[in-house]
Design a protein around this motif. Structure first.
Motif, PDB file in Angstrom:
ATOM      1  N   ALA A   1       0.829  -1.206   0.000  1.00 41.50           N
ATOM      2  CA  ALA A   1       0.000   0.000   0.000  1.00 41.50           C
ATOM      3  C   ALA A   1       0.864   1.256   0.000  1.00 41.50           C
ATOM      4  O   ALA A   1       0.527   2.259  -0.638  1.00 41.50           O
ATOM      5  CB  ALA A   1      -0.925  -0.009   1.216  1.00 41.50           C
TER       6      ALA A   1
ATOM      7  N   ARG B   1      -0.735  -2.686  -6.582  1.00 37.19           N
ATOM      8  CA  ARG B   1      -1.844  -3.602  -6.424  1.00 37.19           C
ATOM      9  C   ARG B   1      -1.561  -4.901  -7.166  1.00 37.19           C
ATOM     10  O   ARG B   1      -0.891  -4.897  -8.200  1.00 37.19           O
ATOM     11  CB  ARG B   1      -3.126  -2.966  -6.951  1.00 37.19           C
TER      12      ARG B   1
ATOM     13  N   ARG C   1      -4.415 -11.336  -4.083  1.00 35.94           N
ATOM     14  CA  ARG C   1      -4.277 -10.281  -3.077  1.00 35.94           C
ATOM     15  C   ARG C   1      -2.851 -10.246  -2.539  1.00 35.94           C
ATOM     16  O   ARG C   1      -2.022 -11.084  -2.890  1.00 35.94           O
ATOM     17  CB  ARG C   1      -5.242 -10.548  -1.920  1.00 35.94           C
TER      18      ARG C   1
END
Length: 833
Positions: A133, A138, A143
């Motif tokens: 982050a 991303r 994830r």
């Protein structure tokens, strides 16, 4: 201008040989510069790819004032407590992430282990959940890590793969997400794939990302990394709006000093009297000390060396264009007589130079793309991608335009100053001697060549000096065997027992003359401990380690005998130094001189540990100094403890081979030891067996090898071009003076007289360039003084050898046309006139 370019193309097509030679010379000069610029740009100036708004992200690097006499500098960074305290300052840091790096063997679940050699290792980044982050990255699939996966150690075996590694190792299989891979033999579930181009913030892109809670998978011990004194994490922070780097440094420094002041315990690697400070460095500052640091595999000053080559190229091509312009004197005279002005001539000749530069620049980019692949041969060079990119293309364009002005301006100015009447009277013969312009250009080439070769000679001598450093034992015939015991969950007691069994069997292998367990093999790491001497309070000044600590190692009874480190006083460890026996140590020669100057060290009392009431540990021996960290610099003091008294810590095996052992026998021995380690304990899935100190020694030699090779190659290239240029000047002068030589021969001149006359002209030009080159070599040597080892910047043997090479090259370049001049037939010469 379009008419000038069309005329230039037509003129150059008439002389294809000349055009091709000039294009090749320019391609070499431009290509070398563009390739070097690409490497330097990637190392020092290019921000990591895949990071959103990288100018807003800073590295929070820790700096500390060095201890007087300090001989080792630690990579002191941040603990978990430091990261939490810094992250709490939301007004300064919008986001903050922590990470560290390592290597590990990664394989698909169920894949068979490779046999016959060391398994390849992947680049690992151990990162917390905020790392991605903070960088604005991303995932491409799946994830990244969650906050919960950072909270419990060894409880979240998840992994995120880099895009390039995913494509390379797993063929871009999208179904890999959710499946299991193995990292150092341990199962991890792949939860995401990062996008193409993102590889973290280090120079070498990360292949696999693991959460910080799983750092034990790559060798970090959970019981240590949780301590506030373990500063093992790097920090990247995205600054809050309105916060600049200076403000971020002030805030972070205040936070860390507050933590240090509240923590009474010792911190490995620094003295609390010299508090930590923070430098908020840009993401492209990979070396922490600026672009001129010696730790960089391709230093910034390499651009200066390639720039010198480009200068020689420009001078060489300018010389060829001047010679070509002189051969076109009648054409130029006719143009002037017909009314062509100086500006028109300058524009025409500049157009020809521009066409040549474009051809050379295009070919130079191809040379740069080929040359960029050679950077993988540079020692310690990270895996860089896209060295020749858009920035390098812009640099190539700038270099091409600069080169055009450099080599096309001289003949253009000379043509503009020409007198038509004089040119027509001179006819096609022109001048009989080298013009001042050509003489200056030749001098420049020889000066640059000598300066480059002189610097290369200094680095060659430095390399030889470093290679000849006395390590204190036979490092070239020694091996080290190691296992990541923590990764395989092998307790220290079991590891030591396994090494004893392997050592017993390895001693029977052909060519092995000694085997010994040791806590840390030389050049494979260092261990430090607090040591006190009754009646001494000034040990901080002699230990060479921040905080007054001393280097130490735990060794087996056969260690000194195995490596051939002689015992100078007292004895080595033996059966008397067991776990229940009184404490004993063996010290190095430097330790004895610094801690007990002028005294007999045998029998002296030292106290290991932090307690003042600790019992005495007796010095029972003194051994010859042996290097254990690097090849250069002063040797640090060290004391040794019996390995039998150590119940914890790492353990390795050192093996000494007989001198003259063949490469094939060495490989067989390494494979046999690797097989013993993996076969005697099923938990050990692979082991590393390599030359002792291989990585450290190569790292120490790398900068000298790069500099010696670069300066020598660039200097040789410059000298070759200069010699060709000298040959062209002298050959042209001989051709123009054919009639004169015929007259001299007819009047009784001997062949030796003609040869001497021609050689004198070339040697005169060489001497002028050599004088300036010697001054340049001295200046370059002084500039690079801090990079040399065991040699002075003004080294007369080196300068003498380079000057002799320069003279030999000049003589050869002049002798060929001189020999032709000496064979002139007077009758044929008069007939040609």
């Amino acid at each position: 201008m379009s008419n000038d370019l069309r005329l230039a193309l037509r003129q150059l097509r008439r002389t294809p040989g000349f055009t091709i030679v000039v294009a090749i010379v320019l391609a070499l000069g431009i290509g070398v510069n563009v390739a070097t610029f690409g490497a330097v740009d990637a190392l020092f100036f290019r921000a990591p790819s895949g990071v959103r708004a990288p100018e807003e992200v800073r590295r929070l690097n820790v700096t500390m004032p060095p201890v007087p006499g300090q001989q080792v500098f630690f990579n002191i960074n941040h603990s978990f407590a430091d990261v939490a305290a810094l992250r709490a300052r939301h007004e300064t840091f919008a986001k903050l992430g922590a990470y560290t790096t390592g290597t590990a063997v990664v394989s698909a679940d169920g894949a068979a282990a490779e046999s016959g050699g060391e398994p390849p290792k992947a680049q690992m980044t151990i990162a917390d959940a905020s790392y991605f982050a903070t960088l604005g990255a991303r995932p491409f699939i799946g994830r990244t890590f969650t906050a919960g996966e950072d909270s419990t150690f060894d409880a979240a075996p998840v992994a995120v793969l880099g895009y390039a590694y995913w494509r390379r190792a797993f063929d871009g299989d999208r179904a890999l997400v959710g499946r299991t891979i193995r990292v150092n033999g341990r199962p991890f579930t792949v939860v995401g794939i990062m996008p193409e181009g993102f590889g973290g913030v280090e120079l070498t892109p990360a292949d696999v990302f693991l959460p910080t809670s799983m750092a034990s998978a790559v060798g970090y011990q959970a019981k240590f990394i949780r301590k506030p004194s373990m500063k093992w994490l790097n920090v990247v922070a995205r600054l809050a709006p309105g916060i600049d780097a200076r403000r971020a440094e002030a805030v972070a420094t205040t936070v860390l000093r507050g933590i240090d002041a509240s923590n009474p315990g010792p911190v490995l690697g620094f003295d609390k009297k010299r508090p930590r400070s923070i430098v908020a460095a840009a993401l492209n500052d990979h070396f922490g000390h600026g672009a001129f640091t010696s730790s960089a595999p391709v230093p910034l000053w390499m651009l200066g060396a390639t720039g010198a080559v480009l200068l020689v190229v420009c001078a060489n091509v300018a010389n060829m264009l001047v010679a070509r312009a002189e051969r076109r004197r009648r054409e130029i005279a006719t143009r002037v007589a017909l009314g062509a002005g100086g500006r028109r001539l300058v524009r025409q000749l500049l157009a020809e130079g521009l066409v040549l530069a474009v051809l050379g620049g295009a070919a130079g980019v191809l040379v740069a793309m080929l040359g960029a692949r050679l950077f993988v041969l540079v020692p310690n060079m990270p895996r860089l991608e896209h060295l020749v990119d858009g920035r390098a293309a812009l640099f190539a364009l700038a270099v091409t335009l600069l080169t055009t002005m450099g080599f096309a301006l001289a003949p253009a100015v000379q043509a503009a100053r020409s007198d038509a009447g004089e040119l027509l009277r001179a006819g096609v013969r022109g001048t009989a001697r080298a013009t001042p312009v050509r003489a200056v250009l030749l001098a420049v080439q020889f000066a640059a060549s000598l300066a480059l070769l002189g610097a290369g000679g200094l680095f060659v001598r430095s390399l030889r000096n470093v290679q000849g450093v006395d390590v204190g034992f036979d490092v070239w015939h020694s091996l080290v065997a190691s296992v990541d015991w923590d990764a395989f969950k092998v307790p220290s007691k079991d590891a030591r027992a396994l090494l004893d069994r392997v050592a017993e069997r390895a001693r029977a292998l052909p060519g092995v003359v000694g085997v010994s367990p040791v806590m840390l093999a030389p050049f494979d790491g260092v261990s430090m401990a607090t040591l006190k001497v009754p009646g001494r309070t000034d040990l901080d000044a002699v230990s060479g380690v921040p905080g007054g600590m001393f280097f130490t190692n735990a060794v087996d009874t056969a260690y000194f005998r195995t490596l051939g480190i002689p015992v100078l006083r007292g004895r080595a460890f033996d059966g008397r130094d067991g776990p229940n026996a009184p404490g004993t140590v063996v010290v190095s020669e430097t330790f004895a001189k610094r801690v007990f100057p002028g005294e007999d060290v045998i029998g002296k009392c030292v106290k290991t540990g932090m307690e003042d009431n600790a019992p005495c540990t007796t010095v029972v021996g003194m051994v010859k100094d042996a290097r254990f960290m690097g090849l250069t610099g002063d040797i640090a003091p060290i004391y040794y403890s019996p390995l039998a008294t150590q119940s914890d810590g790492p353990a390795q095996l050192v093996v000494r081979l007989a001198p003259g052992t063949s490469a094939a026998m060495r490989r067989q021995t390494m494979a046999a030891i690797r097989g013993l380690l993996t076969s005697l304990d099923s938990r050990v899935q692979f082991a590393s067996v390599r030359q002792l100190g291989e990585a450290s020694i190569q790292a120490a030699l790398g900068p000298y090898r790069v500099a010696a090779a670069a300066f020598t190659v660039f200097g040789a290239l410059a000298l070759l071009l200069a010699a060709i240029g000298l040959y062209g000047v002298v050959a042209y002068a001989v051709a123009q003076r054919t009639g004169e030589f015929g007259v001299r021969v007819a009047l009784g001149a001997r062949a030796r007289d003609i040869t001497t006359l021609v050689l004198r002209q070339g040697i005169r030009l060489t001497l002028v360039g050599g004088a300036f080159g010697a001054a340049g070599a001295v200046a370059v040597g002084r500039l690079l003084k801090s990079r040399l080892y065991g040699v002075e910047p003004v080294d007369f043997p080196t300068l003498g050898a380079v000057a002799a090479l320069l003279a030999a090259s000049a003589l050869l370049a002049c002798w060929i046309p001189a020999r032709r001049a000496a064979r002139v037939n007077p009758t044929e010469a008069f007939r040609a006139e």
